[in-house]
Design a protein around this motif. Structure first.
Motif, PDB file in Angstrom:
ATOM      1  N   GLU A 118      46.092  35.388  31.636  1.00  0.00           N
ATOM      2  CA  GLU A 118      45.273  34.215  31.375  1.00  0.00           C
ATOM      3  C   GLU A 118      44.512  33.764  32.623  1.00  0.00           C
ATOM      4  O   GLU A 118      43.366  33.343  32.546  1.00  0.00           O
ATOM      5  CB  GLU A 118      46.168  33.080  30.881  1.00  0.00           C
ATOM      6  CG  GLU A 118      45.453  31.833  30.467  1.00  0.00           C
ATOM      7  CD  GLU A 118      46.400  30.807  29.863  1.00  0.00           C
ATOM      8  OE1 GLU A 118      46.194  30.420  28.697  1.00  0.00           O
ATOM      9  OE2 GLU A 118      47.375  30.419  30.555  1.00  0.00           O
ATOM     10  N   GLN A 119      45.147  33.873  33.772  1.00  0.00           N
ATOM     11  CA  GLN A 119      44.526  33.490  35.039  1.00  0.00           C
ATOM     12  C   GLN A 119      45.038  34.395  36.149  1.00  0.00           C
ATOM     13  O   GLN A 119      46.113  34.992  36.034  1.00  0.00           O
ATOM     14  CB  GLN A 119      44.843  32.038  35.407  1.00  0.00           C
ATOM     15  CG  GLN A 119      43.965  30.999  34.741  1.00  0.00           C
ATOM     16  CD  GLN A 119      44.190  29.615  35.352  1.00  0.00           C
ATOM     17  OE1 GLN A 119      45.309  29.136  35.409  1.00  0.00           O
ATOM     18  NE2 GLN A 119      43.124  29.000  35.820  1.00  0.00           N
ATOM     19  N   ALA A 120      44.263  34.476  37.209  1.00  0.00           N
ATOM     20  CA  ALA A 120      44.697  35.242  38.376  1.00  0.00           C
ATOM     21  C   ALA A 120      44.031  34.672  39.610  1.00  0.00           C
ATOM     22  O   ALA A 120      42.904  34.175  39.555  1.00  0.00           O
ATOM     23  CB  ALA A 120      44.329  36.709  38.220  1.00  0.00           C
ATOM     24  N   HIS A 121      44.737  34.756  40.713  1.00  0.00           N
ATOM     25  CA  HIS A 121      44.151  34.355  41.989  1.00  0.00           C
ATOM     26  C   HIS A 121      44.918  35.043  43.104  1.00  0.00           C
ATOM     27  O   HIS A 121      46.140  35.222  43.030  1.00  0.00           O
ATOM     28  CB  HIS A 121      44.207  32.841  42.200  1.00  0.00           C
ATOM     29  CG  HIS A 121      43.462  32.406  43.434  1.00  0.00           C
ATOM     30  ND1 HIS A 121      42.096  32.453  43.529  1.00  0.00           N
ATOM     31  CD2 HIS A 121      43.917  31.966  44.642  1.00  0.00           C
ATOM     32  CE1 HIS A 121      41.722  32.046  44.727  1.00  0.00           C
ATOM     33  NE2 HIS A 121      42.802  31.745  45.421  1.00  0.00           N
ATOM     34  N   GLY A 122      44.185  35.427  44.151  1.00  0.00           N
ATOM     35  CA  GLY A 122      44.834  36.071  45.283  1.00  0.00           C
ATOM     36  C   GLY A 122      45.535  37.340  44.862  1.00  0.00           C
ATOM     37  O   GLY A 122      44.919  38.272  44.362  1.00  0.00           O
ATOM     38  N   ALA A 123      46.855  37.367  45.033  1.00  0.00           N
ATOM     39  CA  ALA A 123      47.653  38.542  44.688  1.00  0.00           C
ATOM     40  C   ALA A 123      48.587  38.277  43.517  1.00  0.00           C
ATOM     41  O   ALA A 123      49.566  39.000  43.327  1.00  0.00           O
ATOM     42  CB  ALA A 123      48.459  38.984  45.904  1.00  0.00           C
ATOM     43  N   ILE A 124      48.285  37.258  42.721  1.00  0.00           N
ATOM     44  CA  ILE A 124      49.165  36.856  41.625  1.00  0.00           C
ATOM     45  C   ILE A 124      48.416  36.883  40.292  1.00  0.00           C
ATOM     46  O   ILE A 124      47.285  36.396  40.183  1.00  0.00           O
ATOM     47  CB  ILE A 124      49.741  35.443  41.855  1.00  0.00           C
ATOM     48  CG1 ILE A 124      50.611  35.415  43.115  1.00  0.00           C
ATOM     49  CG2 ILE A 124      50.531  34.968  40.642  1.00  0.00           C
ATOM     50  CD1 ILE A 124      51.908  36.196  43.018  1.00  0.00           C
ATOM     51  N   LEU A 125      49.074  37.444  39.276  1.00  0.00           N
ATOM     52  CA  LEU A 125      48.607  37.398  37.895  1.00  0.00           C
ATOM     53  C   LEU A 125      49.468  36.408  37.120  1.00  0.00           C
ATOM     54  O   LEU A 125      50.697  36.416  37.243  1.00  0.00           O
ATOM     55  CB  LEU A 125      48.738  38.775  37.231  1.00  0.00           C
ATOM     56  CG  LEU A 125      47.940  39.934  37.824  1.00  0.00           C
ATOM     57  CD1 LEU A 125      48.399  41.245  37.199  1.00  0.00           C
ATOM     58  CD2 LEU A 125      46.452  39.732  37.581  1.00  0.00           C
TER      59      LEU A 125
END
Length: 464
Positions: free
Chosen positions: A64-71
């Protein structure tokens, strides 16, 4: 309408969206449901009704969302992403400068087709590629959509330049899923099974695989060259296509001197040597291109995956005289060099420079290899640790074999990757024999996240 879309308010909206992802997706692993969670299970049911079974997914959790090194998935679970979309989101998910650049370009114009009415963004990407690919000679580029398309075009250009027909690749190579690239792959299943007949005039030469063949660079190159001369014939060979670090094959790193020796032979025999840097390029290995680690200056370089921060873009870049051998109209494509993807690519190049991401790749290698070495010292199934930058792999062998028989341990790879997924770490598998775990994270991966991921992998190994 265009002016309205391009207003500062619209651009601010994009920045707000990127900031929202940064605020919502904290840089930590977090599992709050079973994997997959209930919302992912429902989406999987819908998917099975309408999406071809030929399009498989390693892990049926829906993001649904992702940022940096995280899903973050639809159920609120957060995964440490050690795959980066197989090397695509190299500078991190939703990097603000890329989001802003792409959104601004959407507000200006989305498409005209460069071969009809051109635009500056395409030219700027070509300039940046000329600046950052190996070699100080004059270079030119063509922009296309995908890695496989870059391979196809690289071969096409080499054939046009040389007037020759044959294509050579190396054992354990992977180059794509199109008709030509399926024939260029070392491993047929699942990429080519049942899809024949495949393209002809493709030859598979022995590669450098030091962990298994024990050859130094000179001897490995001599073996490859002997095959090319005896089986193909230099006078018929248009190009030799090589991944400087083989991706799908298992991140095999060639012996020192191997690639320059092949380039010397290619140059002497009028063969175009092509670096397939689709997975290894764009700061992935702590250098702009992995070829730099080996002192190799190829004739043509293929770029894709990480170049546009997640938008589809690829390129063939190389010696101007080779690139200019194609007649006008012979190169191009409807969506090749799309202006939105080009704008994103320009932002990626700028982010690499502004944020010193080459150093970040080197940091990740140092931290990751140190942690993997500790794991290797505590188990007898890690045969080798190899790679550069944020492109590192471990080859797993049967217990007790170590550096003797080196028998592949695919079962351990499957178990470890499955365990890691259940505990919030997304790992990629690889290798001709399915016995390699590859670490292909974004350069936004922190040392704390590396330590956390390795703790999960340690638990997975102990659980064996």
């Amino acid at each position: 309408m265009t002016d309205t879309l391009a207003t500062p308010a619209a651009q601010a909206s994009a920045s707000t969206a990127a900031s929202s992802a940064a605020a919502t997706v904290t840089q930590e692993r977090r599992i709050v449901t079973a994997i997959p969670g209930p919302k992912s299970v429902e989406l999987q049911k819908r998917r099975l009704e309408t999406v071809s079974d030929g399009v498989s997914s390693m892990l049926p959790v829906y993001i649904e969302q992702a940022h940096g090194a995280i899903l973050r998935d639809v159920d609120g679970n957060q995964f440490i992403d050690l795959g980066a979309g197989i090397g695509v989101t190299t500078i991190g998910h939703t990097e603000s400068s890329v989001v802003d650049a792409a959104t601004s370009q959407v507000g200006q114009f989305i498409h005209t087709l460069f071969t009809i009415t051109p635009y500056e963004e395409y030219i700027r990407v070509a300039e940046l590629l000329a600046e950052h690919t190996p070699g100080d000679f004059k270079k030119k580029s063509v922009l296309i959509n995908s890695g496989a398309e870059a391979v196809e075009n690289g071969v096409k250009i080499a054939r046009k330049y040389t007037g020759r027909r044959a294509v050579a690749v190396l054992d354990h190579a992977y180059h794509g899923r199109t008709n030509l690239t399926m024939a260029m792959n070392y491993k047929a299943a699942p990429y080519a099974t049942g899809y024949g007949p495949l393209a002809g005039d493709v030859y598979h030469a022995p590669s450098s695989y030091p962990y298994h063949d024990g050859l130094n660079g000179a001897d490995a190159a001599a073996r490859t060259i002997a095959y090319l001369e005896k089986v193909v014939g230099a006078s018929d060979l248009a190009c030799l296509v090589v991944e400087p670090i083989q991706g799908e094959g298992g991140f095999m790193v060639p012996a020192d001197g191997y690639l320059p020796a092949l380039q010397e032979w290619c140059t002497a025999n009028g063969v175009v040597m092509i670096a397939d840097e689709i997975q290894s390029g764009m700061a992935r290995t702590g250098a702009y291109y992995a070829s730099e680690h080996f002192g190799w200056v190829p004739d043509l370089v293929l770029t894709a995956k990480g170049i546009a921060g997640g938008l589809p873009l690829a390129a063939v870049t190389g010696r101007a005289e080779i690139m200019d051998s194609s007649q006008p109209g012979g190169l191009g494509g409807t969506f090749g060099g799309n202006p939105v993807a080009c704008a994103a690519a320009i932002a990626v190049f700028e982010a690499i420079e502004n944020n010193d991401l080459l150093a970040e790749g080197q940091r990740i290698e140092k931290t990751l290899k140190a942690g993997l070495t500790e794991l290797q010292n505590s188990t007898d199934i890690i045969g080798e640790i190899r790679g550069h930058g944020a492109m590192v792999a471990i080859e797993l062998v049967q217990p007790g074999t170590g550096n003797t028989t080196k028998e592949p341990n695919a079962a351990a790879v499957a178990s470890i990757s499955a365990y890691a997924a259940q505990h919030g770490v997304l790992l990629l598998t690889a290798g001709t024999y399915g016995n390699v775990l590859r670490f292909l994270p974004s350069l936004a991966l922190t040392d704390d996240l590396i330590a956390d991921a390795l703790s999960v992998i340690d638990d997975a190994i102990r659980a064996l």
